[in-house]
Design a protein around this motif. Sequence first.
Motif, PDB file in Angstrom:
ATOM      1  N   LYS A   1      33.356  53.477  33.599  1.00 16.98           N
ATOM      2  CA  LYS A   1      34.629  52.774  33.330  1.00 16.98           C
ATOM      3  C   LYS A   1      35.698  52.956  34.627  1.00 16.98           C
ATOM      4  CE  LYS A   1      38.479  52.212  29.673  1.00 16.98           C
ATOM      5  NZ  LYS A   1      39.045  52.530  28.717  1.00 16.98           N
ATOM      6  N   ASP A   2      35.804  54.086  35.148  1.00 15.16           N
ATOM      7  CA  ASP A   2      36.639  54.201  36.231  1.00 15.16           C
ATOM      8  C   ASP A   2      36.101  53.226  37.368  1.00 15.16           C
ATOM      9  OD1 ASP A   2      38.475  55.926  34.914  1.00 15.16           O
ATOM     10  OD2 ASP A   2      37.657  57.601  35.795  1.00 15.16           O
ATOM     11  N   ASP A   3      34.960  53.402  37.562  1.00 21.58           N
ATOM     12  CA  ASP A   3      34.026  52.541  38.785  1.00 21.58           C
ATOM     13  C   ASP A   3      34.470  51.011  38.532  1.00 21.58           C
ATOM     14  OD1 ASP A   3      33.224  54.899  39.986  1.00 21.58           O
ATOM     15  OD2 ASP A   3      31.381  54.626  39.103  1.00 21.58           O
ATOM     16  N   VAL A   4      34.255  50.736  37.168  1.00 18.39           N
ATOM     17  CA  VAL A   4      34.803  49.268  36.950  1.00 18.39           C
ATOM     18  C   VAL A   4      35.984  48.793  37.152  1.00 18.39           C
ATOM     19  CG1 VAL A   4      34.722  47.500  35.018  1.00 18.39           C
ATOM     20  CG2 VAL A   4      32.799  48.975  35.495  1.00 18.39           C
ATOM     21  N   LEU A   5      36.841  49.754  36.900  1.00 26.76           N
ATOM     22  CA  LEU A   5      38.614  49.420  36.882  1.00 26.76           C
ATOM     23  C   LEU A   5      38.779  49.246  38.511  1.00 26.76           C
ATOM     24  CD1 LEU A   5      40.126  51.607  34.134  1.00 26.76           C
ATOM     25  CD2 LEU A   5      40.048  48.992  34.305  1.00 26.76           C
ATOM     26  N   GLU A   6      38.161  50.231  39.311  1.00 24.66           N
ATOM     27  CA  GLU A   6      38.180  50.147  40.644  1.00 24.66           C
ATOM     28  C   GLU A   6      37.684  48.959  41.293  1.00 24.66           C
ATOM     29  OE1 GLU A   6      37.344  52.944  44.625  1.00 24.66           O
ATOM     30  OE2 GLU A   6      37.103  53.575  42.517  1.00 24.66           O
ATOM     31  N   LEU A   7      36.534  48.773  40.884  1.00 24.17           N
ATOM     32  CA  LEU A   7      35.956  47.419  41.359  1.00 24.17           C
ATOM     33  C   LEU A   7      36.815  46.228  41.034  1.00 24.17           C
ATOM     34  CD1 LEU A   7      33.463  46.176  42.711  1.00 24.17           C
ATOM     35  CD2 LEU A   7      32.468  45.916  40.278  1.00 24.17           C
ATOM     36  N   ASN A   8      37.319  46.175  39.841  1.00 24.32           N
ATOM     37  CA  ASN A   8      38.113  44.976  39.400  1.00 24.32           C
ATOM     38  C   ASN A   8      39.249  44.939  40.320  1.00 24.32           C
ATOM     39  OD1 ASN A   8      36.297  43.949  37.321  1.00 24.32           O
ATOM     40  ND2 ASN A   8      37.480  45.188  35.769  1.00 24.32           N
ATOM     41  N   ASN A   9      39.927  46.067  40.565  1.00 24.67           N
ATOM     42  CA  ASN A   9      41.054  46.262  41.335  1.00 24.67           C
ATOM     43  C   ASN A   9      40.862  45.685  42.883  1.00 24.67           C
ATOM     44  OD1 ASN A   9      42.926  47.047  39.514  1.00 24.67           O
ATOM     45  ND2 ASN A   9      42.613  49.101  39.820  1.00 24.67           N
ATOM     46  N   ASP A  10      39.656  46.192  43.403  1.00 19.92           N
ATOM     47  CA  ASP A  10      39.342  45.702  44.542  1.00 19.92           C
ATOM     48  C   ASP A  10      38.884  44.086  44.706  1.00 19.92           C
ATOM     49  OD1 ASP A  10      39.352  48.217  45.589  1.00 19.92           O
ATOM     50  OD2 ASP A  10      37.382  48.680  45.475  1.00 19.92           O
ATOM     51  N   LEU A  11      38.332  43.673  43.679  1.00 22.65           N
ATOM     52  CA  LEU A  11      38.095  42.307  43.662  1.00 22.65           C
ATOM     53  C   LEU A  11      39.240  41.317  43.508  1.00 22.65           C
ATOM     54  CD1 LEU A  11      34.775  41.919  41.232  1.00 22.65           C
ATOM     55  CD2 LEU A  11      35.101  41.506  43.736  1.00 22.65           C
ATOM     56  N   GLU A  12      40.235  41.936  42.792  1.00 21.14           N
ATOM     57  CA  GLU A  12      41.602  41.184  42.546  1.00 21.14           C
ATOM     58  C   GLU A  12      42.102  41.264  44.086  1.00 21.14           C
ATOM     59  OE1 GLU A  12      44.155  42.437  39.546  1.00 21.14           O
ATOM     60  OE2 GLU A  12      42.445  42.374  37.972  1.00 21.14           O
ATOM     61  N   LYS A  13      42.283  42.261  45.039  1.00 24.75           N
ATOM     62  CA  LYS A  13      42.996  42.309  46.042  1.00 24.75           C
ATOM     63  C   LYS A  13      41.954  41.334  47.115  1.00 24.75           C
ATOM     64  CE  LYS A  13      44.464  47.210  45.622  1.00 24.75           C
ATOM     65  NZ  LYS A  13      44.009  48.470  46.191  1.00 24.75           N
ATOM     66  N   MET A  14      40.988  41.317  47.185  1.00 26.10           N
ATOM     67  CA  MET A  14      40.026  40.287  47.886  1.00 26.10           C
ATOM     68  C   MET A  14      40.288  38.863  47.595  1.00 26.10           C
ATOM     69  SD  MET A  14      36.377  41.882  48.580  1.00 26.10           S
ATOM     70  CE  MET A  14      35.906  43.466  47.879  1.00 26.10           C
ATOM     71  N   THR A  15      40.446  38.589  46.192  1.00 23.78           N
ATOM     72  CA  THR A  15      40.772  37.334  45.801  1.00 23.78           C
ATOM     73  C   THR A  15      42.148  36.935  46.390  1.00 23.78           C
ATOM     74  OG1 THR A  15      39.289  37.367  43.930  1.00 23.78           O
ATOM     75  CG2 THR A  15      40.817  35.653  43.896  1.00 23.78           C
ATOM     76  N   GLU A  16      43.006  37.685  46.390  1.00 24.70           N
ATOM     77  CA  GLU A  16      44.451  37.400  46.668  1.00 24.70           C
ATOM     78  C   GLU A  16      44.435  37.164  48.050  1.00 24.70           C
ATOM     79  OE1 GLU A  16      48.771  39.446  46.689  1.00 24.70           O
ATOM     80  OE2 GLU A  16      47.427  40.151  45.289  1.00 24.70           O
ATOM     81  N   CYS A  17      43.767  38.313  48.924  1.00 25.02           N
ATOM     82  CA  CYS A  17      43.615  37.781  50.307  1.00 25.02           C
ATOM     83  C   CYS A  17      42.981  36.529  50.930  1.00 25.02           C
ATOM     84  CB  CYS A  17      42.813  39.116  51.164  1.00 25.02           C
ATOM     85  SG  CYS A  17      43.755  40.390  51.024  1.00 25.02           S
ATOM     86  N   VAL A  18      41.991  36.055  50.098  1.00 24.77           N
ATOM     87  CA  VAL A  18      41.257  34.897  50.306  1.00 24.77           C
ATOM     88  C   VAL A  18      42.291  33.631  49.952  1.00 24.77           C
ATOM     89  CG1 VAL A  18      39.372  33.286  49.534  1.00 24.77           C
ATOM     90  CG2 VAL A  18      38.765  35.792  50.233  1.00 24.77           C
ATOM     91  N   GLU A  19      42.883  33.686  48.831  1.00 22.11           N
ATOM     92  CA  GLU A  19      44.138  32.875  48.410  1.00 22.11           C
ATOM     93  C   GLU A  19      44.893  32.580  49.416  1.00 22.11           C
ATOM     94  OE1 GLU A  19      45.434  34.101  44.563  1.00 22.11           O
ATOM     95  OE2 GLU A  19      43.590  33.164  43.633  1.00 22.11           O
ATOM     96  N   ASN A  20      45.342  33.542  50.203  1.00 15.54           N
ATOM     97  CA  ASN A  20      46.504  33.688  51.071  1.00 15.54           C
ATOM     98  C   ASN A  20      45.761  32.923  52.330  1.00 15.54           C
ATOM     99  OD1 ASN A  20      48.646  34.861  49.815  1.00 15.54           O
ATOM    100  ND2 ASN A  20      47.999  37.198  50.284  1.00 15.54           N
ATOM    101  N   MET A  21      44.884  33.355  52.713  1.00 15.74           N
ATOM    102  CA  MET A  21      44.061  32.764  53.885  1.00 15.74           C
ATOM    103  C   MET A  21      44.048  31.119  53.634  1.00 15.74           C
ATOM    104  SD  MET A  21      41.166  35.350  55.518  1.00 15.74           S
ATOM    105  CE  MET A  21      40.491  35.920  54.097  1.00 15.74           C
TER     106      MET A  21
END
Length: 87
Positions: free
Chosen positions: A13-33
């Motif tokens: 569950k912790d790994d999934v939450l960390e993965l979700n947070n990482d994916l959200e950060k990556m998505t935000e970076c891609v949107e900004n680009m």
Amino acid sequence: MADSSPERPQADKDDVLELNNDLEKMTECVENMSVQLTWMAYDLVALRTSPELGALLRGLEEAYHRCRAAVCGDRSQEPELEDRAQI
């Protein structure tokens, strides 16, 4: 063995939450680009397109319509041409 079993779902569950947070950060970076690239493209087009070009194209279009009217007759005889000019 019984001790590792209950901890495993928590670790997953912790790994999934960390993965979700990482994916959200990556998505935000891609949107900004994407936004930055869009503004760069807009600026490029705005800087490279001179205002004179638009005026010249409008003059060319008006000359075309005058020539077409002279060759084909009066504009009232060609409703198709008027319909295209309004689009």
